[in-house]
Design a protein around this motif. Structure first.
Motif: not given
Length: 93
Positions: A76-89
């Motif tokens: 299984e490939t796991r990855c957080k959604p881009l919107k969540e990563l941008m918010l964190r950034e």
């Protein structure tokens, strides 16, 4: 030692009766537009290898094997959604 394969190609092929297996090995490379050697390389990619099958070929193999999208890969490939990563950034700045 039996190391895990990245893709379920062998799992599918080894469930076929011997005559169908032999026919599949002839047909698949031709339909995929690759050499027999490349097809065998695809079959033998290990789960921790950096090598991958091109996306278009993965989609074709899944359709040929009547698998659901994303079912060919063994992990299984796991990855957080881009919107969540941008918010964190943006919060980290």
């Amino acid at each position: 030692m039996n190391r895990a394969r990245k893709y379920k190609i062998n799992d599918f092929l080894l469930r076929l009766p011997v005559p169908q297996y032999r026919e599949a090995i002839k047909i698949l490379p031709r339909v995929l537009g690759i050499s027999l050697n490349t097809f065998h390389n695809y079959r033998n990619i290990l789960s921790n290898d950096r090598q991958d099958i091109p996306y278009e070929k993965v989609v074709m193999i899944e359709k040929l094997f009547e698998m659901r999208m994303g079912e060919l890969i063994n992990k299984e490939t796991r990855c957080k959604p881009l919107k969540e990563l941008m918010l964190r950034e943006s919060l980290g700045k």
